[in-house]
Design a protein around this motif. Structure first.
Motif, PDB file in Angstrom:
ATOM      1  N   THR A   1       0.933   6.758  -2.357  1.00  0.00           N
ATOM      2  CA  THR A   1       1.825   7.824  -1.468  1.00  0.00           C
ATOM      3  C   THR A   1       0.493   8.533  -0.856  1.00  0.00           C
ATOM      4  OG1 THR A   1       3.274   8.557  -3.955  1.00  0.00           O
ATOM      5  CG2 THR A   1       3.349  10.185  -1.637  1.00  0.00           C
ATOM      6  N   LEU A   2      -0.989   8.919  -1.172  1.00  0.00           N
ATOM      7  CA  LEU A   2      -1.199   9.329  -0.217  1.00  0.00           C
ATOM      8  C   LEU A   2      -1.570   8.540   0.831  1.00  0.00           C
ATOM      9  CD1 LEU A   2      -4.028  11.932   0.526  1.00  0.00           C
ATOM     10  CD2 LEU A   2      -4.626  11.211  -1.165  1.00  0.00           C
ATOM     11  N   ARG A   3      -2.180   7.185   0.232  1.00  0.00           N
ATOM     12  CA  ARG A   3      -2.426   6.267   1.288  1.00  0.00           C
ATOM     13  C   ARG A   3      -1.085   6.326   2.512  1.00  0.00           C
ATOM     14  NH1 ARG A   3      -6.083   3.399   1.413  1.00  0.00           N
ATOM     15  NH2 ARG A   3      -6.616   2.908  -0.560  1.00  0.00           N
ATOM     16  N   ARG A   4       0.323   6.008   1.853  1.00  0.00           N
ATOM     17  CA  ARG A   4       1.030   6.041   3.208  1.00  0.00           C
ATOM     18  C   ARG A   4       1.665   7.473   3.836  1.00  0.00           C
ATOM     19  NH1 ARG A   4       4.375   4.727  -1.734  1.00  0.00           N
ATOM     20  NH2 ARG A   4       5.190   6.313  -1.766  1.00  0.00           N
ATOM     21  N   PHE A   5       0.874   7.839   3.993  1.00  0.00           N
ATOM     22  CA  PHE A   5       1.126   9.356   3.729  1.00  0.00           C
ATOM     23  C   PHE A   5      -0.294   9.526   5.276  1.00  0.00           C
ATOM     24  CE2 PHE A   5      -0.893  13.947   4.906  1.00  0.00           C
ATOM     25  CZ  PHE A   5      -0.128  14.724   5.300  1.00  0.00           C
ATOM     26  N   CYS A   6      -1.201   9.014   5.083  1.00  0.00           N
ATOM     27  CA  CYS A   6      -2.316   8.959   5.914  1.00  0.00           C
ATOM     28  C   CYS A   6      -1.996   7.499   6.659  1.00  0.00           C
ATOM     29  CB  CYS A   6      -3.878   8.387   5.601  1.00  0.00           C
ATOM     30  SG  CYS A   6      -3.878   9.678   4.258  1.00  0.00           S
TER      31      CYS A   6
END
Length: 575
Positions: A109-114
């Motif tokens: 999820t954090l990677r998608r956010f970035c």
């Protein structure tokens, strides 16, 4: 953990046996509860994908997002960053944020956010949000009014820079602001929220202000199919309600609670709020909204529900609640009523900003034992977290005469924003203790004299480069404490002349691919989504400026997309 819906007027869910024969007052595909950054983004994404959308708000709209400093945390190579000559990549942004989020969301999820961050800026710009690439390169809690891109995090600190290349990611909204707003840093979030409202209005999305979601309606299978709302219709009663609300808010703005005797005058504000509440109690009407594709709870956090805060995070009660009246936990309680679960409810961010003036951050912050709290150059929420979590909520800023003189120079007219200058002046004139020696200062304040002496000795070695700083502070940021008189300023959570803003970060647990609210067994509640500070999200770890608005937009769009198309972020391209 699962919380009990205490301290709330939310009603237990109603089971509807036959939805087709129920007496509905309104019919919509997607109902959004709350109209801040998260709610407006959820509504816009759902509308873009063809849903009939209705958005409601407990008050006039915009919520804590509109009342904020208007900062969007974005990176990975945004158009604004590129125009300012700032180099950044999604991987670099991920490497940095993984140090702050501390597992509050999955790496995926954090990677998608970035990866989606640059597109988020483009998406907002296409809806009328204005950004500017004027870069403030130094460390500050908030830049002067001519700068709209800055380091709103800890990325410039050596311990972070060693793992991720520093990049300015604080994108301030630049449009629809008066000079007075920019000088006071109040209401700047409207630069991001109001263009979204304008876009929704142009798309004929109904918006019902002064409307509260009181109850969820479910079918026999447990799917959310409707909402009971309490609406204060347009007319004389609403006008009187708004007049009382506005008068009370003006009194709070004119008479800061930190001033001696302010509580006596603020009683008039409380009376106005009570009159507004009486109008609501007698004039609101109940209506039932049929919802076809889902409900998104985006009603903010719970910092203004003091009983709820006392239950979940009592050590933060001494802080100053940051947000609006709508941050009363009602969105969270609605989710709980349907079987949802919560997490990180004890996680609250406390903002202890001491830069500007930068000279303050070159001093040290110690606890009652004389121990350093942390790197004073850190972002204010990190410093506040250390004070609250590891030092009993207490801290004193220690300066010597040289640093005090530097501070006065740094807060000269036009060198800082008025609210920064006035707060520094107030505390250096009225909120400080002074003494000719460090030992005498320690005795005045109640700090252990030997502990303070040992801390200052080690710190002075770091200031000369003779030894590394124990808290990782760069040598050039250390100001040796050698020249009296010395000054101590209370920077604890309960400091009378130095309010410490607080904001809740916990909320409903959601499925990170769709934004649907989860039950305690992990199953999703069909037809129910949560976004922004009503839910656990990217900013539920350690807070940095702009991350809550960014997470609200990210999680709101995620919910709107899934409600409209059944598409999860993991299956959707960045565009």
């Amino acid at each position: 953990m699962t919380a009990t819906p205490w301290f709330s007027q939310v009603e237990p869910v109603q089971i509807v046996d036959d939805p087709e024969s129920f007496a509905w007052d309104l019919d919509t595909d997607f109902l959004v509860v709350g109209s801040g950054a998260a709610g407006a983004s959820a509504a816009a994404e759902a509308r873009e994908h063809g849903l009939r959308v209705t958005m409601i708000d407990r008050y006039e709209g915009g919520g804590a997002s509109a009342a904020s400093g208007g900062v969007l945390y974005a990176g990975g190579g945004t158009a604004v960053q590129k125009s300012a000559g700032v180099e950044d990549t999604p991987q670099n942004m991920f490497d940095y944020l993984s140090m702050e989020t501390r597992g509050c969301v999955s790496d995926a999820t954090l990677r998608r956010f970035c990866e989606q961050s640059a597109h988020t800026v483009d998406w907002l710009a296409a809806k009328g949000v204005e950004f500017k690439p004027t870069l403030y390169p130094d460390k500050t809690s908030y830049p002067q009014i001519d700068y709209f891109l800055y380091h709103s995090d800890n990325s410039l600190l050596p311990e972070y820079a060693a793992r991720a290349k520093p990049a300015a990611r604080g994108h301030r909204g630049a449009g629809r602001l008066s000079r007075q707003q920019m000088l006071t840093a109040v209401g700047l979030g409207g630069s991001i929220v109001w263009p979204l409202h304008d876009w929704l209005r142009a798309q004929a999305v109904p918006f019902l202000p002064y409307t509260e979601a009181r109850q969820l309606l479910l079918d026999r299978n447990g799917r959310v199919i409707g909402v009971k709302i309490l609406e204060l219709p347009a007319g004389v009663a609403r006008d009187r309600f708004v007049a009382h609300q506005n008068a009370a808010r003006r009194l709070y703005a004119l008479i800061p609670p930190i001033l001696p005797g302010a509580h006596h005058l603020l009683r008039f504000a409380v009376r106005r709020f009570k009159k507004a509440a009486a109008i609501e109690a007698n004039q609101r009407i109940a209506r039932y909204v049929r919802v076809r594709n889902g409900v998104c709870l985006a009603a903010g956090g719970f910092v203004f529900n003091r009983k709820m805060l006392a239950h979940h995070a009592p050590r933060y009660l001494a802080g100053y609640p940051l947000g609006t009246q709508g941050d009363d936990g009602s969105g969270i309680h609605l989710g709980l009523s349907a079987g949802g679960t919560t997490d990180r409810m004890d996680n609250v961010t406390a903002w202890r900003f001491i830069n500007p003036p930068k000279a303050w951050a070159r001093g040290i912050v110690v606890d009652r034992q004389g121990r350093r709290v942390g790197n004073e150059m850190a972002y204010g929420a990190k410093l506040g977290h250390e004070i609250a979590e590891h030092h009993a909520g207490e801290g004193w800023l220690i300066l010597d005469a040289t640093l005090v003189e530097e501070a006065w120079q740094q807060i000269a007219p036009r060198r800082t924003l008025p609210f920064q200058r006035d707060l520094a002046r107030l505390n250096m004139l009225l909120g400080r203790r002074k003494a000719s020696t460090l030992a005498a200062l320690a005795r005045k304040v109640g700090i252990d004299t030997d502990g303070l002496a040992a801390t200052v000795e080690r710190y002075n070695l770091a200031a000369t480069g003779a030894a590394p700083d124990a808290c990782g502070k760069a040598k050039e940021d250390c100001g040796a404490l050698r020249r009296g008189p010395y000054m101590a300023i209370d920077v604890g959570l309960a400091a009378k002349l130095f309010p410490c803003p607080t904001l809740t970060l916990g909320g409903l647990v959601v499925d990170e691919a769709s934004g649907r609210v989860r039950r305690s067994d992990g199953r999703c509640i069909e037809g129910l989504y949560a976004a922004g500070r009503t839910a656990v999200g990217v900013s539920s770890g350690l807070y940095v400026s702009g991350l809550s608005i960014a997470d609200g937009i990210f999680s709101g769009r995620r919910a709107g997309l899934h409600a409209a198309r059944g598409i999860t972020w993991s299956a959707e391209s960045n565009g």
